[in-house]
Scaffold this motif. Structure first.
Motif, PDB file in Angstrom:
ATOM      1  N   GLY A 186      -2.215   2.303  10.517  1.00  0.00           N
ATOM      2  CA  GLY A 186      -2.353   1.476   9.310  1.00  0.00           C
ATOM      3  C   GLY A 186      -2.790   2.258   8.094  1.00  0.00           C
ATOM      4  O   GLY A 186      -3.011   3.461   8.141  1.00  0.00           O
ATOM      5  N   ASP A 187      -2.874   1.526   6.985  1.00  0.00           N
ATOM      6  CA  ASP A 187      -3.296   2.100   5.716  1.00  0.00           C
ATOM      7  C   ASP A 187      -4.729   1.711   5.449  1.00  0.00           C
ATOM      8  O   ASP A 187      -5.206   0.719   5.982  1.00  0.00           O
ATOM      9  CB  ASP A 187      -2.442   1.518   4.582  1.00  0.00           C
ATOM     10  CG  ASP A 187      -1.071   2.154   4.527  1.00  0.00           C
ATOM     11  OD1 ASP A 187      -0.691   2.788   5.533  1.00  0.00           O
ATOM     12  OD2 ASP A 187      -0.402   2.001   3.506  1.00  0.00           O
ATOM     13  N   PRO A 188      -5.424   2.451   4.574  1.00  0.00           N
ATOM     14  CA  PRO A 188      -6.746   1.975   4.151  1.00  0.00           C
ATOM     15  C   PRO A 188      -6.581   0.606   3.475  1.00  0.00           C
ATOM     16  O   PRO A 188      -5.624   0.414   2.732  1.00  0.00           O
ATOM     17  CB  PRO A 188      -7.186   3.027   3.128  1.00  0.00           C
ATOM     18  CG  PRO A 188      -6.337   4.210   3.379  1.00  0.00           C
ATOM     19  CD  PRO A 188      -5.054   3.711   3.953  1.00  0.00           C
TER      20      PRO A 188
ATOM     21  N   VAL B  11      -5.027   7.460  13.706  1.00  0.00           N
ATOM     22  CA  VAL B  11      -5.483   6.221  13.082  1.00  0.00           C
ATOM     23  C   VAL B  11      -4.236   5.498  12.614  1.00  0.00           C
ATOM     24  O   VAL B  11      -3.351   6.114  12.021  1.00  0.00           O
ATOM     25  CB  VAL B  11      -6.385   6.493  11.858  1.00  0.00           C
ATOM     26  CG1 VAL B  11      -6.897   5.179  11.287  1.00  0.00           C
ATOM     27  CG2 VAL B  11      -7.542   7.399  12.228  1.00  0.00           C
TER      28      VAL B  11
ATOM     29  N   GLU C 123     -10.338   9.761   1.848  1.00  0.00           N
ATOM     30  CA  GLU C 123      -8.977   9.591   1.372  1.00  0.00           C
ATOM     31  C   GLU C 123      -8.988   8.971  -0.014  1.00  0.00           C
ATOM     32  O   GLU C 123     -10.036   8.576  -0.523  1.00  0.00           O
ATOM     33  CB  GLU C 123      -8.202   8.730   2.360  1.00  0.00           C
ATOM     34  CG  GLU C 123      -8.163   9.381   3.731  1.00  0.00           C
ATOM     35  CD  GLU C 123      -7.441   8.547   4.753  1.00  0.00           C
ATOM     36  OE1 GLU C 123      -6.497   9.067   5.344  1.00  0.00           O
ATOM     37  OE2 GLU C 123      -7.807   7.379   4.960  1.00  0.00           O
TER      38      GLU C 123
ATOM     39  N   ARG D  10      -9.226  -0.887  11.280  1.00  0.00           N
ATOM     40  CA  ARG D  10      -8.397   0.197  11.821  1.00  0.00           C
ATOM     41  C   ARG D  10      -9.091   0.859  13.003  1.00  0.00           C
ATOM     42  O   ARG D  10      -8.639   1.892  13.495  1.00  0.00           O
ATOM     43  CB  ARG D  10      -8.145   1.254  10.747  1.00  0.00           C
ATOM     44  CG  ARG D  10      -7.409   0.717   9.526  1.00  0.00           C
ATOM     45  CD  ARG D  10      -7.433   1.715   8.396  1.00  0.00           C
ATOM     46  NE  ARG D  10      -6.447   2.779   8.538  1.00  0.00           N
ATOM     47  CZ  ARG D  10      -6.435   3.888   7.802  1.00  0.00           C
ATOM     48  NH1 ARG D  10      -7.355   4.082   6.895  1.00  0.00           N
ATOM     49  NH2 ARG D  10      -5.508   4.793   7.985  1.00  0.00           N
TER      50      ARG D  10
ATOM     51  N   VAL E 133      -2.394   8.684   6.914  1.00  0.00           N
ATOM     52  CA  VAL E 133      -1.100   8.033   6.697  1.00  0.00           C
ATOM     53  C   VAL E 133       0.023   9.058   6.778  1.00  0.00           C
ATOM     54  O   VAL E 133       1.100   8.790   7.307  1.00  0.00           O
ATOM     55  CB  VAL E 133      -1.096   7.314   5.330  1.00  0.00           C
ATOM     56  CG1 VAL E 133       0.224   6.604   5.108  1.00  0.00           C
ATOM     57  CG2 VAL E 133      -2.240   6.322   5.239  1.00  0.00           C
TER      58      VAL E 133
ATOM     59  N   SER F 221       0.850  -1.191   0.000  1.00  0.00           N
ATOM     60  CA  SER F 221       0.000   0.000   0.000  1.00  0.00           C
ATOM     61  C   SER F 221       0.885   1.241   0.000  1.00  0.00           C
ATOM     62  O   SER F 221       2.089   1.157   0.244  1.00  0.00           O
ATOM     63  CB  SER F 221      -0.877  -0.010   1.244  1.00  0.00           C
ATOM     64  OG  SER F 221      -0.059   0.122   2.381  1.00  0.00           O
ATOM     65  N   GLY F 222       0.276   2.376  -0.273  1.00  0.00           N
ATOM     66  CA  GLY F 222       1.018   3.628  -0.370  1.00  0.00           C
ATOM     67  C   GLY F 222       1.884   3.915   0.843  1.00  0.00           C
ATOM     68  O   GLY F 222       3.053   4.282   0.720  1.00  0.00           O
ATOM     69  N   GLY F 223       1.329   3.723   2.021  1.00  0.00           N
ATOM     70  CA  GLY F 223       2.057   4.022   3.244  1.00  0.00           C
ATOM     71  C   GLY F 223       3.233   3.076   3.441  1.00  0.00           C
ATOM     72  O   GLY F 223       4.331   3.495   3.820  1.00  0.00           O
ATOM     73  N   LEU F 224       3.012   1.810   3.154  1.00  0.00           N
ATOM     74  CA  LEU F 224       4.088   0.824   3.314  1.00  0.00           C
ATOM     75  C   LEU F 224       5.199   1.063   2.310  1.00  0.00           C
ATOM     76  O   LEU F 224       6.381   0.918   2.607  1.00  0.00           O
ATOM     77  CB  LEU F 224       3.547  -0.601   3.148  1.00  0.00           C
ATOM     78  CG  LEU F 224       2.769  -1.154   4.337  1.00  0.00           C
ATOM     79  CD1 LEU F 224       2.370  -2.597   4.086  1.00  0.00           C
ATOM     80  CD2 LEU F 224       3.591  -1.049   5.617  1.00  0.00           C
TER      81      LEU F 224
END
Lengths: 332, 354, 300
Positions: B290-292, B288, B65, B307, A201, A168-171
């Motif tokens: 983690g990621d979506p 929050v 988001e 989440r 994020v 994912s984008g954040g990872l």
């Protein structure tokens, strides 16, 4: 982390990690010849975080990339850049390659631009460790795992063998940070690393970067257009406009007492809580045409306090307070 | 269309307040993989059963988001994408239905401004040609179209004498977005959908364009659907706000209510993720984590539960429906639905304090 | 343009405001071309050849078909024949001048036709997408599977020799690649926001294609088409060389090369001349194409 590190901005006795003197960059080709950085000088101590704050075309990104000598082929560069004793603009290509990643490394807004889509995250990090530190593959892979844990990637072991597009984008952003930190750089360049991320994020990545910076003690130059981001990470800020530092100081100094009319305008025109129902204050006009910068202060055409002497010469960097200065005739 | 919305719709028709634009149970799924062999079973549920209405003269803000479906919603509204099910009504008339309003007529009344000011202008056309295109396409004679274009360019703050003959690469980002606004307004629409219309602009220019949008709304009597990920901007412009998460509308209500007393844990987290702009009051922990999750396989039940700090057994079992919580403020969260089997919301010291 | 993209944009110099005077794309392309010495030189050469071809009857010193047993393979600099004569004693200069007519025609005409047909097919396929796209593009792929030379030879072989038949076969050869370029550019343009915005105004497909798609597709297709001119010239000459193109005694550079071939040891210069003409013309066409590409390669 309790009291955020608003470090001393006094010039310390030790030699700074980065010194930039009168950096000038222009892009020149068949069709254009535009100055994008017009005489930038600054120094940065070890472990210090400097935010380059500015809007598109302000030259913030070019200034930052100069520290790694990453220029487009049309760039004409002058000035002096010294990073940890290396004369960046004078280095040979092979020497430069050895420094990139090991002494200075960089994280980008879009991780996919710096991560190779055909290799796993783990092998990319390991590759970098092997190249710069001459480690064995086995050591390098162990280090890769350590790094992913450092940037708080959950189930890091499993993620080592993942390809960038599987994250994912954040990872992905975390993986890119891990890659950048692989060889313990002394200077980290961050080019809007959270701009493309979602709010929930973005805050996680900002916290991570702050934590890592604190733990590893590396100096950081952080490019952003977002005042909110600067407030979270910066020790010092330099506000850029038309290729110049128009104001610099500690983040608290600049936020408490913005002294250049541009900084003031920027703070006032930023939409925040509590402006509902109120007409927004704006900076009139458009960002300057770099190819035809006005004489004197580049901000003069948009400035509410303009005086005849503003257009005579570029104002010098006048002291506002200790470590706080602005290029404006109204100051000092 | 289910019974509840049918009823409320009927109620509204009976009353005076007919929404100018209404979405009812909109669904738009995107199939993944092979279109040739028709073997795909996976869908991205871009918009999944979303209903809302917009009253004349108001601004409805849609926040969420990336991947939450807000842009897809916009595209379905203006029929750039065809909904898989559900209907859109303009003044009560169903878009595209035989006894409703045609898509072409709808587009004269609903227009859209896109995020990327550069990509949304044809680089080969002059500004005046870009603005007149829609008028000409709708049969307005050239001379009248030009006059109208110049009038509107003036309205958005671009002196026609200076700008009409220019090309999009010759003007700044803010000016380009003004052109895009002018193009949308050329057809004299009643509703304008602004899809991240100020997100790509520099802060100093963003404020100018926001002011312009407010002025235009006043003088032209417009209704806005304002889509953005920027919570501060949405708060500034909206009368009502809808929060989306993974294709679902999870909370909707008056802007003061949503911002001062958010109910859904996601809305709370989202609002708490705004940066305080104060170096002495830095954020110390992420609201929050983690990621979506991947929209291809969203979690069962409540999509936010993975989440969510309040997640309980029931959240994985059943999907919460938008339920009235405080007057016009509706939320889709089991914790706020009496009798749902959830033990109720945890105490939260956030925006409540003000 | 946002700060995020600004960094890359600034680096590539594209978000930098340019010229004060408004200039259309074609205007600036023309201005750029006019400042490119190579393009100017090559255009001049081609123009001269074209003019000579047009005014062949006026300029040519002899009748192109008039043979003479007495002066066969006269060397260059012969008092009556400036560039010598061919194996049948026909004046080479005259033959080259008349040959320019057919050769230039065979270089440009098939490309023009193929651009019109292939470009249209490509735009239709690209804009319509879906099943239409699949039918058009898969059909074209069948042609694409053969090397162009082989295809030209095969078609000409079936149709027989002659100017018209060569024109048909060369046009058919170039349609697939031009359709491909047209299709891929159209697909890109079609997904741009400005086309989406145009759809949102309620414009018809035809209005959108005319107003927004064509203006953005013509450039790339033109660049590609111009690069094919030299291929067409060489291919047409090749067909004639093989006896599948122009039928003797018609003058054409390729067939001249073919008939002079046996004389290569006796009068090498005479035999090489048509080859030089083919080389110069196709080279000029290629360089102009390159110039066009650079001139259009602007991020406007």
């Amino acid at each position: 982390m309790q009291i955020s590190p608003l470090k001393q901005t006094l010039p310390s006795a030790e030699t700074p990690l980065v010194t930039v003197e009168d950096l000038r960059v222009r892009f020149r080709s068949r069709d254009f010849n535009v100055p994008v950085v017009n005489g930038v000088s600054f120094s940065l101590g070890k472990g210090e975080v400097l935010c380059l704050l500015g809007e598109s075309g302000s030259g913030k990104s070019v200034t930052m990339r100069a520290l790694m000598r990453l220029f487009p082929s049309t760039a004409v560069v002058s000035g002096k850049i010294n990073v940890d004793g290396h004369d960046i603009l004078g280095l040979s290509r092979s020497k430069l390659r050895a420094i990139r990643g090991a002494v200075v490394s960089m994280i980008f807004q879009e991780p996919m631009t710096s991560l190779d889509p055909v290799f796993t995250i783990g092998s990319q990090i390991a590759e970098s460790v092997m190249f710069h530190e001459g480690a064995s593959r086995r050591q390098a892979e162990l280090r890769a795992l350590e790094l992913l844990e450092l940037v708080q990637v959950p189930s890091a072991k499993r993620r080592l063998i993942a390809y960038p597009h599987e994250l994912s984008g954040g990872l992905r952003q975390r993986a890119m940070i891990a890659l950048a930190l692989a060889c313990r750089p002394k200077l980290l360049l961050a080019d809007e690393p959270t701009t493309a991320l979602d709010a929930t994020v973005q805050i996680q990545i900002l916290l991570l970067l702050r934590e890592l910076q604190h733990e590893l003690g590396m100096a950081t130059i952080f490019v952003t257009h977002d005042l909110g981001v600067a407030c979270e990470v910066a020790d010092r800020v330099a506000v850029m406009y038309a290729g110049r530092f128009v104001e610099q100081g500690s983040i608290t100094q600049v936020m408490d007492n913005p002294s250049h009319p541009y900084t003031q305008g920027l703070l006032r025109s930023t939409v925040h809580e509590g402006v509902r129902g109120v007409r927004l204050e704006t900076i009139p006009g458009s960002p300057p045409d770099l190819a035809e910068l006005p004489a004197g202060c580049s901000f003069a055409p948009r400035c509410g306090f303009v005086r005849p002497d503003c257009t005579m010469a570029v104002p010098h960097d006048a002291t506002v307070g200790q470590g706080h200065s602005a290029r404006c005739v109204l100051v000092g | 269309m289910n019974a509840t919305t049918g009823n409320t719709e009927a109620d509204r028709k009976a009353g005076l307040e007919q929404p100018i634009l209404a979405a009812e149970n909109l669904k738009k799924y995107f199939p993944l993989g092979g279109s040739f062999f028709r073997s795909q079973t996976a869908y991205v549920k871009g918009v999944d059963d979303v209903s809302f209405d917009v009253r004349k003269g108001e601004t409805l803000g849609i926040v969420g988001e990336s991947g939450c479906g807000k842009s897809t919603t916009a595209r379905v509204l203006i029929r750039l994408l065809t909904p898989d099910s559900g209907v859109v009504r303009i003044n009560g008339k169903v878009v595209g239905a035989p006894d409703g309003i045609s898509v072409r007529d709808m587009r004269r009344r609903v227009q859209m401004v896109f995020q990327d000011s550069y990509a949304s202008l044809n680089p080969r056309l002059t500004i005046e040609d870009s603005v007149t295109f829609g008028l000409r396409a709708n049969g307005v004679p050239k001379k009248a179209a030009l006059e109208k274009a110049h009038e509107i360019l003036g309205l958005v703050g671009l002196e026609p004498d200076l700008f009409a003959q220019r090309y999009s690469h010759e003007i700044s980002g803010g000016q380009r977005q003004r052109v895009n606004i002018a193009r949308a307004l050329a057809l004299s629409p009643e509703v304008v959908i602004l899809d991240e219309a100020v997100s790509a602009l520099d802060k100093s220019v963003e404020a100018q364009v926001l002011n312009l949008l407010q002025d235009l709304k006043q003088s032209l009597d417009l209704t806005y659907v304002f889509i953005s990920h920027d919570l501060n901007v949405v708060q500034y412009v909206s009368d009502r706000v809808m929060v989306m998460y993974l294709g679902k509308s999870i909370e909707i209500g008056p802007v003061e209510d949503i911002y001062a007393r958010p109910l859904h844990p996601y809305t709370r987290g989202l609002l708490a993720s705004r940066l305080p702009m104060d170096p002495r009051r830095r954020v110390q922990s992420a609201p929050v984590t983690g990621d979506p999750p991947n929209p291809v396989n969203p979690p069962s039940g409540c999509r936010f539960r993975t989440r969510c700090a309040w997640a309980e057994h029931v959240c994985a079992q059943r999907e919460p429906q938008l339920t009235e919580a405080r007057g016009a403020h509706r939320v889709a969260c089991h914790a706020h639905i009496p009798g749902s089997g959830h033990s109720g919301p945890a105490k939260w010291e956030g925006v409540d304090a003000d | 343009m946002n700060t995020p993209t600004s960094t890359q944009a600034a680096a590539s110099g594209s978000d930098i405001p340019r010229a004060r005077i408004s200039r259309s794309f074609w205007h600036s392309v023309a201005r750029r071309l006019s400042r490119d010495p190579v393009t100017i030189a090559c255009t001049t050469v081609l123009l001269v050849i074209a003019l000579v071809a047009v005014f062949a009857p006026v300029i040519a010193p002899y009748d192109p078909y008039k043979t003479s047993i007495l002066v066969r393979l006269a060397p260059m600099g012969h008092p009556d024949h400036l560039l010598g004569t061919d194996e049948l004693g026909r004046d080479l200069l005259t033959r080259l001048i008349y040959g320019a007519r057919t050769s230039l025609f065979m270089g440009f005409a098939p490309i023009l036709l193929a651009t019109l047909i292939g470009g249209t097919l490509g735009i239709v396929a690209g804009y319509a997408g879906g099943a239409t796209n699949m039918i058009i593009m898969r059909t074209i792929d069948v042609f694409y599977a053969f090397p162009s030379v082989l295809l030209a030879v095969a078609i000409s072989g079936v149709l027989g020799a002659g100017i018209f038949n060569s024109l048909v076969s060369l046009t058919l050869v170039f349609i697939p690649s031009l359709a491909r370029v047209g299709e891929s550019v159209t697909t890109q343009v079609r997904n741009q926001d400005f086309v989406v915005a145009a759809r949102a105004t309620g414009a018809s497909d035809w209005q959108i294609i005319r107003g927004h798609v064509l203006s953005n597709v013509v450039g790339p297709v033109m660049i590609y088409a111009s690069s094919l001119v030299s291929v067409a010239i060489v291919l047409a000459s090749g067909l004639s060389f093989l006896g599948l193109g122009i039928v003797p005694p018609e003058a054409e550079w390729g067939s001249m090369l073919s008939t002079l071939r046996p004389a290569i040891y006796i009068a090498p210069m005479n035999a090489i001349l048509p080859g030089i003409m083919i080389f110069v013309t196709s080279m000029c066409a290629n360089l102009i194409s390159d110039g066009l590409r650079t001139a259009m390669d602007v991020k406007v």
